[in-house]
Structure formats: C-alpha cells, structure tokens
Design a protein around this motif. Structure first.
Motif, short mmCIF file in Angstrom:
data_model
loop_
_atom_site.label_atom_id
_atom_site.label_comp_id
_atom_site.label_asym_id
_atom_site.label_seq_id
_atom_site.Cartn_x
_atom_site.Cartn_y
_atom_site.Cartn_z
N CYS A 22 0.86 -1.20 0.00
CA CYS A 22 0.00 0.00 0.00
C CYS A 22 0.89 1.25 0.00
O CYS A 22 2.04 1.19 0.46
CB CYS A 22 -0.85 0.06 1.27
N CYS A 50 2.05 -9.50 5.70
CA CYS A 50 2.04 -8.53 4.61
C CYS A 50 3.25 -8.72 3.69
O CYS A 50 3.15 -8.58 2.47
CB CYS A 50 2.07 -7.11 5.17
N ASP A 208 1.39 1.58 10.64
CA ASP A 208 0.65 1.21 9.44
C ASP A 208 -0.52 2.17 9.21
O ASP A 208 -1.46 2.21 10.01
CB ASP A 208 0.14 -0.22 9.65
S1 SF4 Z 1 2.04 -3.24 6.40
FE1 SF4 Z 1 0.20 -1.94 6.21
S2 SF4 Z 1 0.71 -0.49 4.58
FE2 SF4 Z 1 2.13 -2.24 4.39
S3 SF4 Z 1 1.16 -3.70 2.97
FE3 SF4 Z 1 0.54 -4.28 5.04
S4 SF4 Z 1 -1.44 -3.25 5.36
FE4 SF4 Z 1 -0.43 -2.22 3.61
#
Ligand code: SF4
Length: 299
Positions: A22, A50, A208
């Motif tokens: 993101c 993530c 985040d």
């Molecule tokens: S850590 Fe947060 S900003 Fe990064 S990919 Fe995951 S949800 Fe998205």
C-alpha cells in the motif's frame, strides 16, 4: 551521521520496483533500510504476513535478496538450517528472519524462543505494525491497550506484549529496538547486529496507515512521535549491557517526556480512548521505563 542522496543511491537497496505494498507502507521502508544496513550476502526467510504479499507476483520478487517464504512458525527453524548449510559449504551469508508481530509475538513465539535459547546463528527481525494487518487488521499480542482493531472494536483491553524485553530475558548476544522514523539509528544497529555471532533480535516499529488510521503521507512522522513521546523506547542490548539510544535518552526523566497524547491523537485507532484509559496507557509506558531504568542501575 547523515546520509546524502548520493550515498543512499550507492547503498544496497532492499526493495526493487514491482512491490504491491500500500502507499506509505512502513514495511517497505524497513526493507529498504535493511539493504542499507546489511548490504549483500543476505538471505531472507519471510514469515507469512504482509511481507509475503508485497514482494509482488511470482516469478518476480521486489525484495532484492534471495527469499524463502514460509509458514508462521517455520521461520527460525528454516533460517537456522540455512545458516548451518551455508557455513558447511564455506559461504558467507547473513540469514535473516523477517516476521510481523503476529508471527513473532503469537503464532511463531515458540519457535522464536527455541532458536534464541539454542543461540542459533541468525538475525531475527520483527516488523511490528501492532496487528494482523495482512488478514484484515485483527488484534495481536503486540497491539497496545485501547487500540481499535477489527476484533477489538471497543479498544483492546490488554497491554502490549513486550517482546524485546522477553528476548533480553533469553540472554541472547544482541537485542535492539528501532523505528522507521529514525533510519540512521536502525541502519547502524543492523550493521552492528551483522557483526555479532549467534542469535540476534531487532524489533522495528512500523506504523501502518491503514490499521492505525492516519494519512499515508505521515508514516515517518508517526514513527518519530512514537519515540519522542517515549511510547517506543529505542535501545540496544549488547554484550550483556543495556544502552538507551540517544533519541530516547530524554525518556529516562518523566519530566522531559513529550505527552503521549501527541502520538495518540494523530491516529484514528485511539479515537475512543477516555481520559482514564489514556492514564492506563501512560502507566504502562511508565512501567516499561521503570524496568529499563532498573536494568541500567543493576548492570
Ligand atoms: S504493512 Fe500496512 S501499509 Fe504495508 S502492505 Fe501491510 S497493510 Fe499495507
């Protein structure tokens, strides 16, 4: 130390183009800095989270290191095996486990603790965004008191598990905390950790925007506020000795701490906190600093 643009461009970059993170992702910032701190000859073992997704679509990979993706609890064992295999073959490699807070504090804690107790020759990094962000933002053991998550809509009732102090209790050679708001501190700690033999643990706070509910342009600002308000202490534990990092020294005296409200008010996840609940959070911060001060007094 300050890094100019030329110096930054000359350093090994942990992130290539093609990442599917993101906008404002703190984990990409932490990975970019990992390359700057450790350079080449690094092998990544990525624990589910993530970071498994933001590498992009196979067969391509936006992480600029050889990467193995594993299930939650398999990170330390996989890394320890790789480190031994490289050593037997006479190859120089730093094997790094890269795990989120859910993978470290909850699901993978048993294997993390086992690797620390065996003093396996690996570098374990926790990138802490204080919830299971990849699967929808559920609370983890690392979520702080009062934070709204998808499974704590009224705010979490328990305090954050203090994983860095738990790792110090394992008596490992190296433990450090860092924040993506202070890249130089983080990069210097990575460089030091690389030189140490045995189990090394680095815990990076990675705010985040999507789970903490702030504007994605403010990731670095929130990461700085966490340190300035003493919510997130920066320290290093090396050769059995604790050192508070310069960015956190003002926190040793309660009178010179910046109010934690400055950190809370920039985030939507704390919007339901009452005055009494803010006091509970302040007491938790006080208790962490009392522990750190008592460790300093007794060494
Ligand atoms: S850590 Fe947060 S900003 Fe990064 S990919 Fe995951 S949800 Fe998205």
């Amino acid at each position: 130390m300050s890094l100019g643009l030329r110096e930054i461009l000359n350093k090994h970059n942990g992130i290539l183009s093609g990442t599917s993170a993101c906008p404002g992702c703190p984990e990409n910032m932490a990975m970019r800095m990992l390359g700057m701190g450790l350079g080449k000859d690094v092998v990544l073992v990525v624990v589910a989270g993530c970071s498994s997704v933001i590498q992009g679509n196979a067969p391509y990979n936006a992480y600029n290191f050889p990467t193995v993706n594993v299930a939650f609890a398999a990170g330390p064992a996989t890394a320890a095996g790789l480190a031994r295999a490289y050593k037997q073959r006479g190859k120089n490699a730093t094997v790094v486990v890269w795990a989120g807070d859910g993978g470290s504090a909850d699901i993978g804690f048993a294997s993390l603790s086992g690797a620390a107790e065996r003093n396996d020759n690996i570098l374990y990094l926790t990138v802490d965004n204080e919830a299971y962000m990849n699967s929808g933002g559920q609370r983890s053991g690392s979520t702080p008191f009062g934070a709204i998550t998808t499974t704590t809509p009224e705010g979490k009732k328990e305090n954050k598990k203090n994983l860095p102090l738990l790792m110090i209790a394992h008596n490992v050679p190296y433990v450090a905390t860092a924040s993506v708001g202070y890249p130089h501190d983080y990069i210097e700690k990575l460089k030091r950790a690389k030189q140490v033999e045995g189990f090394r643990y680095v815990h990076v706070l990675t705010p985040d925007p999507y789970g903490w509910l702030f504007d994605p342009s403010k990731t670095a600002e929130v990461a700085k506020l966490a340190v300035q308000t003493c919510y997130w202490p920066l320290f290093e534990y090396y050769n059995g000795k604790l050192n508070i990092s310069p960015e956190s020294l003002h926190c040793l005296d309660k009178r010179t701490r910046r109010p934690v409200r400055d950190f809370l008010s920039i985030q939507g996840r704390f919007k339901r906190l009452t005055e009494d609940q803010i006091k509970i959070l302040e007491q938790y911060i006080d208790s962490v600093w009392e522990k750190l001060k008592s460790m300093l007094d007794n060494q």
